[in-house]
Structures are given as structure tokens and as C-alpha cells.
Design a protein around this motif. Structure first.
Motif, mmCIF file in Angstrom:
data_model
loop_
_atom_site.group_PDB
_atom_site.id
_atom_site.type_symbol
_atom_site.label_atom_id
_atom_site.label_comp_id
_atom_site.label_asym_id
_atom_site.label_seq_id
_atom_site.Cartn_x
_atom_site.Cartn_y
_atom_site.Cartn_z
ATOM 1 N N SER A 2 -12.129 1.874 3.873
ATOM 2 C CA SER A 2 -10.852 2.030 3.179
ATOM 3 C C SER A 2 -10.682 0.989 2.070
ATOM 4 C CB SER A 2 -9.703 1.918 4.171
ATOM 5 O OG SER A 2 -9.714 0.651 4.773
ATOM 6 N N SER A 3 -9.761 1.275 1.193
ATOM 7 C CA SER A 3 -9.433 0.362 0.102
ATOM 8 C C SER A 3 -8.446 -0.681 0.611
ATOM 9 C CB SER A 3 -8.801 1.136 -1.058
ATOM 10 O OG SER A 3 -9.704 2.091 -1.554
ATOM 11 N N PRO A 4 -8.607 -1.943 0.203
ATOM 12 C CA PRO A 4 -7.685 -2.973 0.663
ATOM 13 C C PRO A 4 -6.351 -2.897 -0.089
ATOM 14 C CG PRO A 4 -9.265 -3.930 -0.856
ATOM 15 C CD PRO A 4 -9.667 -2.487 -0.644
ATOM 16 N N GLU A 5 -5.276 -3.143 0.634
ATOM 17 C CA GLU A 5 -3.946 -3.168 0.026
ATOM 18 C C GLU A 5 -3.785 -4.452 -0.796
ATOM 19 O OE1 GLU A 5 0.585 -3.893 1.537
ATOM 20 O OE2 GLU A 5 -0.745 -2.724 2.810
ATOM 21 N N ILE A 6 -3.079 -4.362 -1.895
ATOM 22 C CA ILE A 6 -2.686 -5.563 -2.633
ATOM 23 C C ILE A 6 -1.403 -6.041 -1.965
ATOM 24 C CG2 ILE A 6 -1.946 -6.503 -4.841
ATOM 25 C CD1 ILE A 6 -3.801 -4.387 -6.149
ATOM 26 N N SER A 7 -1.486 -7.179 -1.285
ATOM 27 C CA SER A 7 -0.378 -7.625 -0.448
ATOM 28 C C SER A 7 0.689 -8.396 -1.211
ATOM 29 C CB SER A 7 -0.890 -8.446 0.733
ATOM 30 O OG SER A 7 -1.695 -9.513 0.293
ATOM 31 N N VAL A 28 -10.688 -4.356 -7.203
ATOM 32 C CA VAL A 28 -10.660 -3.920 -5.808
ATOM 33 C C VAL A 28 -11.324 -2.551 -5.701
ATOM 34 C CG1 VAL A 28 -8.648 -5.262 -5.136
ATOM 35 C CG2 VAL A 28 -8.307 -3.012 -6.090
ATOM 36 N N TRP A 29 -11.894 -2.275 -4.555
ATOM 37 C CA TRP A 29 -12.583 -1.014 -4.310
ATOM 38 C C TRP A 29 -12.628 -0.804 -2.805
ATOM 39 C CZ3 TRP A 29 -14.744 -5.543 -5.943
ATOM 40 C CH2 TRP A 29 -15.626 -6.167 -5.069
ATOM 41 N N PRO A 30 -12.985 0.388 -2.354
ATOM 42 C CA PRO A 30 -13.074 0.613 -0.910
ATOM 43 C C PRO A 30 -14.018 -0.408 -0.271
ATOM 44 C CG PRO A 30 -13.152 2.696 -2.046
ATOM 45 C CD PRO A 30 -13.249 1.622 -3.108
ATOM 46 N N GLY A 31 -13.438 -1.250 0.578
ATOM 47 C CA GLY A 31 -14.235 -2.237 1.294
ATOM 48 C C GLY A 31 -14.259 -3.630 0.711
ATOM 49 N N GLY A 32 -13.609 -3.861 -0.441
ATOM 50 C CA GLY A 32 -13.709 -5.217 -0.964
ATOM 51 C C GLY A 32 -12.881 -5.525 -2.191
ATOM 52 N N SER A 33 -13.047 -6.763 -2.620
ATOM 53 C CA SER A 33 -12.391 -7.238 -3.834
ATOM 54 C C SER A 33 -13.150 -8.454 -4.354
ATOM 55 C CB SER A 33 -10.930 -7.630 -3.535
ATOM 56 O OG SER A 33 -10.866 -8.728 -2.647
ATOM 57 N N ARG A 34 -12.929 -8.753 -5.619
ATOM 58 C CA ARG A 34 -13.495 -9.972 -6.199
ATOM 59 C C ARG A 34 -12.685 -10.334 -7.427
ATOM 60 N NH1 ARG A 34 -16.690 -10.227 -10.813
ATOM 61 N NH2 ARG A 34 -17.510 -8.296 -11.642
ATOM 62 N N ALA A 35 -12.847 -11.561 -7.871
ATOM 63 C CA ALA A 35 -12.187 -11.985 -9.100
ATOM 64 C C ALA A 35 -12.718 -11.159 -10.262
ATOM 65 C CB ALA A 35 -12.434 -13.470 -9.348
ATOM 66 N N TRP A 36 -11.846 -10.860 -11.200
ATOM 67 C CA TRP A 36 -12.244 -10.159 -12.423
ATOM 68 C C TRP A 36 -12.255 -11.174 -13.541
ATOM 69 C CZ3 TRP A 36 -8.380 -7.100 -15.818
ATOM 70 C CH2 TRP A 36 -9.032 -6.605 -16.949
ATOM 71 N N ALA A 74 0.374 2.838 -2.923
ATOM 72 C CA ALA A 74 0.835 4.131 -2.393
ATOM 73 C C ALA A 74 -0.363 5.004 -2.034
ATOM 74 C CB ALA A 74 1.733 4.834 -3.406
ATOM 75 N N LEU A 75 -1.380 5.008 -2.872
ATOM 76 C CA LEU A 75 -2.590 5.791 -2.580
ATOM 77 C C LEU A 75 -3.317 5.229 -1.359
ATOM 78 C CD1 LEU A 75 -3.795 6.350 -6.241
ATOM 79 C CD2 LEU A 75 -2.982 8.114 -4.669
ATOM 80 N N VAL A 76 -3.402 3.903 -1.273
ATOM 81 C CA VAL A 76 -4.036 3.266 -0.111
ATOM 82 C C VAL A 76 -3.298 3.678 1.164
ATOM 83 C CG1 VAL A 76 -4.459 1.043 1.036
ATOM 84 C CG2 VAL A 76 -5.006 1.319 -1.390
ATOM 85 N N ALA A 77 -1.958 3.670 1.125
ATOM 86 C CA ALA A 77 -1.150 4.037 2.297
ATOM 87 C C ALA A 77 -1.399 5.485 2.728
ATOM 88 C CB ALA A 77 0.331 3.823 2.002
ATOM 89 N N GLN A 78 -1.798 6.336 1.765
ATOM 90 C CA GLN A 78 -2.099 7.736 2.074
ATOM 91 C C GLN A 78 -3.543 7.915 2.552
ATOM 92 O OE1 GLN A 78 -1.166 10.218 -1.343
ATOM 93 N NE2 GLN A 78 0.635 8.961 -1.774
ATOM 94 N N GLY A 79 -4.310 6.822 2.576
ATOM 95 C CA GLY A 79 -5.698 6.891 3.022
ATOM 96 C C GLY A 79 -6.672 7.281 1.928
ATOM 97 N N GLY A 84 -9.454 -0.377 -8.411
ATOM 98 C CA GLY A 84 -8.643 -0.782 -9.549
ATOM 99 C C GLY A 84 -9.086 -2.110 -10.129
ATOM 100 N N VAL A 85 -8.625 -2.316 -11.329
ATOM 101 C CA VAL A 85 -8.845 -3.580 -12.044
ATOM 102 C C VAL A 85 -7.456 -4.040 -12.459
ATOM 103 C CG1 VAL A 85 -9.963 -4.676 -14.005
ATOM 104 C CG2 VAL A 85 -11.091 -2.776 -12.864
ATOM 105 N N PHE A 86 -7.073 -5.259 -12.050
ATOM 106 C CA PHE A 86 -5.719 -5.722 -12.254
ATOM 107 C C PHE A 86 -5.693 -7.085 -12.941
ATOM 108 C CE2 PHE A 86 -5.784 -2.953 -8.580
ATOM 109 C CZ PHE A 86 -4.747 -2.093 -8.842
#
Length: 90
Positions: A2-7, A28-36, A74-79, A84-86
Motif C-alpha cells: 500500500s501507499s503510505p499516508e502523508i500524516s 512517495v509510492w506504494p511501499g515507501g518514501s524518500r526525500a525529493w 483520500a486515494l490512500v484511504a480508498q486502498g 506523488g511528488v510533493f
């Protein structure tokens, strides 16, 4: 996976579920994140990248950060598996 939520999001700081890091800008992507590090790619998504993704059947949205985080979460909550790039200061 799954994609991680931005908390959390505030000026210059983002927290992503599952990461101990506080990011200024992140990918962020399904399973992870890193600095951009936008010095690698610039701060704008090139039209050629958007076109390529759309041709692959991927829904692409380019939004202001607060709205992008809301839609992403919202998309993450729907599964939905979403990435994304933020940039937290835009």
C-alpha cells in the motif's frame, strides 16, 4: 503493497507514515518514501513526463501542495496504490 499516508504537512515539513524522517520535499509510492531533491529534476513536472504517464494509463494530477496531499490521502484511504511528488513550500 500500500501507499503510505502523508500524516502531516506544514510549511517546509512533511511527515509520511512509516518514515522516521521529516521531509521538506518528498516522493512517495506504494511501499515507501524518500526525500525529493528537486535539484535533480527541477520543481515542475515536464509535459513530456505527464504525457508518457497518461499513455501508460496512469491518472496524473498536478495540484497545489495542500490540495495534492488531500487527494493523495483520500486515494490512500480508498486502498488505491498511488504515488506523488510533493514540495512543502508551494
Amino acid at each position: 503493497m500500500s501507499s503510505p499516508e502523508i500524516s502531516s504537512l506544514s510549511w517546509g515539513q512533511m511527515k509520511v507514515q512509516g518514515s522516521a524522517m521529516t521531509y521538506k520535499d518528498c516522493k512517495v509510492w506504494p511501499g515507501g518514501s524518500r526525500a525529493w531533491d528537486w535539484r535533480e529534476t527541477g520543481t515542475e513536472v515536464p509535459p513530456s513526463t505527464v504525457e508518457y504517464l497518461k499513455k501508460q494509463g496512469i491518472d496524473v494530477r498536478v495540484l497545489q501542495t495542500e490540495q495534492a496531499v488531500k487527494e493523495y490521502n483520500a486515494l490512500v484511504a480508498q486502498g488505491v496504490r498511488v504515488g506523488g511528488v510533493f514540495h512543502s513550500t508551494c
